[in-house]
Design a protein around this motif. Sequence first.
Motif, PDB file in Angstrom:
ATOM      1  N   PRO A 140       0.764  -1.455   0.145  1.00  0.00           N
ATOM      2  CA  PRO A 140      -0.208  -0.169  -0.055  1.00  0.00           C
ATOM      3  C   PRO A 140       0.778   1.529  -0.124  1.00  0.00           C
ATOM      4  N   THR A 141       2.111   1.273   1.163  1.00  0.00           N
ATOM      5  CA  THR A 141       2.862   2.307   0.582  1.00  0.00           C
ATOM      6  C   THR A 141       3.847   2.453  -1.172  1.00  0.00           C
ATOM      7  N   ALA A 142       3.144   1.686  -1.298  1.00  0.00           N
ATOM      8  CA  ALA A 142       3.691   1.879  -2.986  1.00  0.00           C
ATOM      9  C   ALA A 142       2.143   2.619  -4.386  1.00  0.00           C
ATOM     10  N   GLY A 143       1.351   2.443  -3.679  1.00  0.00           N
ATOM     11  CA  GLY A 143      -0.112   2.819  -4.416  1.00  0.00           C
ATOM     12  C   GLY A 143      -0.449   1.837  -4.421  1.00  0.00           C
ATOM     13  N   ILE A 144      -0.224   0.480  -4.039  1.00  0.00           N
ATOM     14  CA  ILE A 144      -0.674  -0.311  -4.806  1.00  0.00           C
ATOM     15  C   ILE A 144      -1.359  -1.134  -3.847  1.00  0.00           C
ATOM     16  N   ASP A 145      -2.891  -1.544  -4.519  1.00  0.00           N
ATOM     17  CA  ASP A 145      -3.994  -1.527  -3.537  1.00  0.00           C
ATOM     18  C   ASP A 145      -3.786  -3.173  -3.416  1.00  0.00           C
ATOM     19  N   ARG A 146      -4.323  -3.439  -2.224  1.00  0.00           N
ATOM     20  CA  ARG A 146      -4.050  -4.775  -2.225  1.00  0.00           C
ATOM     21  C   ARG A 146      -5.522  -5.680  -2.407  1.00  0.00           C
ATOM     22  N   ALA A 147      -6.033  -5.469  -2.334  1.00  0.00           N
ATOM     23  CA  ALA A 147      -7.566  -6.271  -3.085  1.00  0.00           C
ATOM     24  C   ALA A 147      -7.238  -6.579  -4.067  1.00  0.00           C
ATOM     25  N   ALA A 148      -6.960  -5.499  -5.079  1.00  0.00           N
ATOM     26  CA  ALA A 148      -6.591  -5.607  -6.566  1.00  0.00           C
ATOM     27  C   ALA A 148      -5.363  -6.364  -6.836  1.00  0.00           C
ATOM     28  N   PHE A 149      -4.459  -6.186  -5.904  1.00  0.00           N
ATOM     29  CA  PHE A 149      -3.448  -6.976  -6.836  1.00  0.00           C
ATOM     30  C   PHE A 149      -3.792  -8.930  -5.992  1.00  0.00           C
ATOM     31  N   GLU A 150      -4.145  -8.992  -5.085  1.00  0.00           N
ATOM     32  CA  GLU A 150      -4.700  -9.994  -5.147  1.00  0.00           C
ATOM     33  C   GLU A 150      -5.429 -10.911  -5.750  1.00  0.00           C
ATOM     34  N   ALA A 151      -6.100 -10.349  -6.382  1.00  0.00           N
ATOM     35  CA  ALA A 151      -7.394 -10.421  -7.888  1.00  0.00           C
ATOM     36  C   ALA A 151      -6.096 -11.154  -8.498  1.00  0.00           C
ATOM     37  N   GLN A 152      -5.474 -10.259  -9.728  1.00  0.00           N
ATOM     38  CA  GLN A 152      -4.296 -10.497 -10.000  1.00  0.00           C
ATOM     39  C   GLN A 152      -3.656 -11.976 -10.346  1.00  0.00           C
ATOM     40  N   VAL A 153      -3.390 -12.011  -8.959  1.00  0.00           N
ATOM     41  CA  VAL A 153      -2.668 -13.149  -8.454  1.00  0.00           C
ATOM     42  C   VAL A 153      -3.388 -14.435  -8.269  1.00  0.00           C
ATOM     43  N   ASP A 154      -4.824 -14.248  -8.244  1.00  0.00           N
ATOM     44  CA  ASP A 154      -5.951 -15.043  -8.058  1.00  0.00           C
ATOM     45  C   ASP A 154      -5.911 -16.077  -9.443  1.00  0.00           C
ATOM     46  N   ALA A 155      -5.961 -14.305 -10.308  1.00  0.00           N
ATOM     47  CA  ALA A 155      -5.999 -14.906 -12.290  1.00  0.00           C
ATOM     48  C   ALA A 155      -5.170 -15.124 -12.659  1.00  0.00           C
ATOM     49  N   ALA A 156      -4.184 -15.065 -12.213  1.00  0.00           N
ATOM     50  CA  ALA A 156      -2.983 -15.565 -12.896  1.00  0.00           C
ATOM     51  C   ALA A 156      -2.552 -16.987 -11.997  1.00  0.00           C
ATOM     52  N   LEU A 157      -3.215 -17.904 -11.088  1.00  0.00           N
ATOM     53  CA  LEU A 157      -2.909 -19.007 -10.813  1.00  0.00           C
ATOM     54  C   LEU A 157      -4.290 -20.019 -10.847  1.00  0.00           C
ATOM     55  N   SER A 158      -5.295 -19.076 -11.574  1.00  0.00           N
ATOM     56  CA  SER A 158      -6.394 -19.932 -12.323  1.00  0.00           C
ATOM     57  C   SER A 158      -5.938 -19.959 -13.448  1.00  0.00           C
ATOM     58  N   GLU A 159      -5.844 -19.533 -14.295  1.00  0.00           N
ATOM     59  CA  GLU A 159      -4.868 -19.240 -15.841  1.00  0.00           C
ATOM     60  C   GLU A 159      -4.198 -20.429 -16.335  1.00  0.00           C
ATOM     61  N   MET A 160      -5.556 -21.297 -16.852  1.00  0.00           N
ATOM     62  CA  MET A 160      -4.480 -22.396 -17.730  1.00  0.00           C
ATOM     63  C   MET A 160      -4.613 -22.412 -19.127  1.00  0.00           C
ATOM     64  N   ASP A 161      -3.909 -21.302 -19.774  1.00  0.00           N
ATOM     65  CA  ASP A 161      -3.440 -20.653 -20.575  1.00  0.00           C
ATOM     66  C   ASP A 161      -1.903 -20.514 -20.547  1.00  0.00           C
ATOM     67  N   ALA A 162      -1.000 -21.999 -20.729  1.00  0.00           N
ATOM     68  CA  ALA A 162       0.153 -21.247 -20.340  1.00  0.00           C
ATOM     69  C   ALA A 162       0.564 -19.547 -21.013  1.00  0.00           C
ATOM     70  N   ALA A 163       0.583 -19.040 -22.491  1.00  0.00           N
ATOM     71  CA  ALA A 163       0.888 -17.750 -22.839  1.00  0.00           C
ATOM     72  C   ALA A 163       0.212 -16.835 -22.376  1.00  0.00           C
ATOM     73  N   GLN A 164      -1.407 -16.396 -21.596  1.00  0.00           N
ATOM     74  CA  GLN A 164      -1.606 -16.321 -21.002  1.00  0.00           C
ATOM     75  C   GLN A 164      -0.937 -15.629 -19.583  1.00  0.00           C
ATOM     76  N   ARG A 165      -1.022 -17.055 -19.505  1.00  0.00           N
ATOM     77  CA  ARG A 165      -0.616 -17.230 -17.515  1.00  0.00           C
ATOM     78  C   ARG A 165       0.901 -16.749 -17.687  1.00  0.00           C
ATOM     79  N   GLN A 166       1.469 -16.483 -18.247  1.00  0.00           N
ATOM     80  CA  GLN A 166       3.138 -15.813 -18.469  1.00  0.00           C
ATOM     81  C   GLN A 166       2.922 -14.369 -18.493  1.00  0.00           C
ATOM     82  N   ALA A 167       1.670 -13.816 -19.630  1.00  0.00           N
ATOM     83  CA  ALA A 167       1.191 -12.563 -20.108  1.00  0.00           C
ATOM     84  C   ALA A 167       0.579 -11.928 -18.243  1.00  0.00           C
TER      85      ALA A 167
END
Length: 343
Positions: A140-167
Motif C-alpha cells: 500500500p505504501t507504493a500505491g498498490i491496492d492489496r485487494a486488486a493485487f490479490e485479484a490479479q494473483v488469483d487470476a494468474a494462478l487460475s489461468e490454464m493457458d500458458a501464454a496468458q498465464r505468463q502475460a
Amino acid sequence: GRPARRPTVFRHFEAISEDCCFAASFSIFCTMAASSTLRLLALALSAATARAACKATTLDFMLLEDDSSHAAIEADIRDDLAKIGITVTARPVDKDTFNTDMVAGNYDMVFSKTWGAPYDPHSYVNSWTTTDEGFYSALPTAGIDRAAFEAQVDAALSEMDAAQRQAKWTAILKSVHDEVVALPLYGARLPHITRRSRLSGYAPGTQNYDYPLHKALVVSGSKTVKVSVEGTGGIFTTAGGLEPHATFPMQFFSNNWIYEGLVRYGAGGAVEPALAANWDTTVNSDGSETVRFTLRTGVKFHDGTDFNCAAVKLNFDHVMGQDEVRGWYGWDDMPRALKDWSC
C-alpha cells in the motif's frame, strides 16, 4: 541447495529519494548550455538549491541481529543514501521482534528472502497477500491496492493457458518492479559439504533442506552419519515431530528420508513422478479440473503393507480434513482450490 534471492523491501524510501534525485539531475542538465564559468556556478547553486529542497529524512532499517552479511549490506546502503541527504538508522533485532514488526509494518526498509524454485513466483507472490509477509505491509505504501493485487494473483494462478498465464505474471511482477517495492540484491545457495573419506555418491537435493543421504554410501568409519542443517536462526537441533504434511523447514530434510509423495520436485522446479507413475488432467464443463493419478504397483510400506489408493486417500483426508493442517497451506490457497478426492 535451491537458490534464494534476498531483496530489500522498501516502504517509503522511493517517494522520499525520488524528488531529491530528480531535482539535482534536472538542475545539472539545465546548466550544460552555459559558459564554463557560469556552468560551474550554476551547478553549485543548483546543487545547493536541490539539497535545501530535500527534507531531512531518517529511515528505519530493520535487520536481524548477529547477521554479518546483512549488516555489511546495510552499511553500504546507508553510506550511499547519506550522499543524497538521507540518514539511515540500523535497527538490529531478534527474530521474534523482526517478524512482529515486519507484519505490523513498523519499518522503512527491511530484508526479505524469496523462496526460490519451485516456489517462485506463484507461491511466493501469493504469500504477499497474507498478513505474515513483509510485502503485505509494503504494497500500500507504493500505491498498490492489496485487494486488486490479490485479484490479479488469483487470476494468474487460475489461468490454464500458458501464454496468458505468463502475460499475467509479467504484469504482476512489472507493477512491483515499477513501484520499486523491492530491490533485488543478490542470489545465494546453501552449500552441501561432505567428507569424501566418509561418504561416497552423495549429491545435493533439488530443494532447500533436502539432503538425499539414501543415495550415499558410508565408505569408512561409523555407520552413524551426522548432519548439521543450517536454518535462519542457526543450526537446527531437532527434526521436529515428523508430521509428514508439515511445512516447517527443519522437517523437510528428515521427512524426505521417511516419506514419499505422489510427485516430487526435480531440477528447476520440474514436477516428476514419485508414487504416482503418471497422471492426466481433464477440464470439466464448469471450468474446473480433474487430475487422475495412476499409482505405482508393487510398492510396500516398511511394515510390508501394500501401498494403494486407500492409503493415498487417508493422507488427503488428513490434510484437508483437519483445520490445523489446512492452515499450514493457507498461504498458497491449496485448500480452497481442492474440492474433493476419491479412489
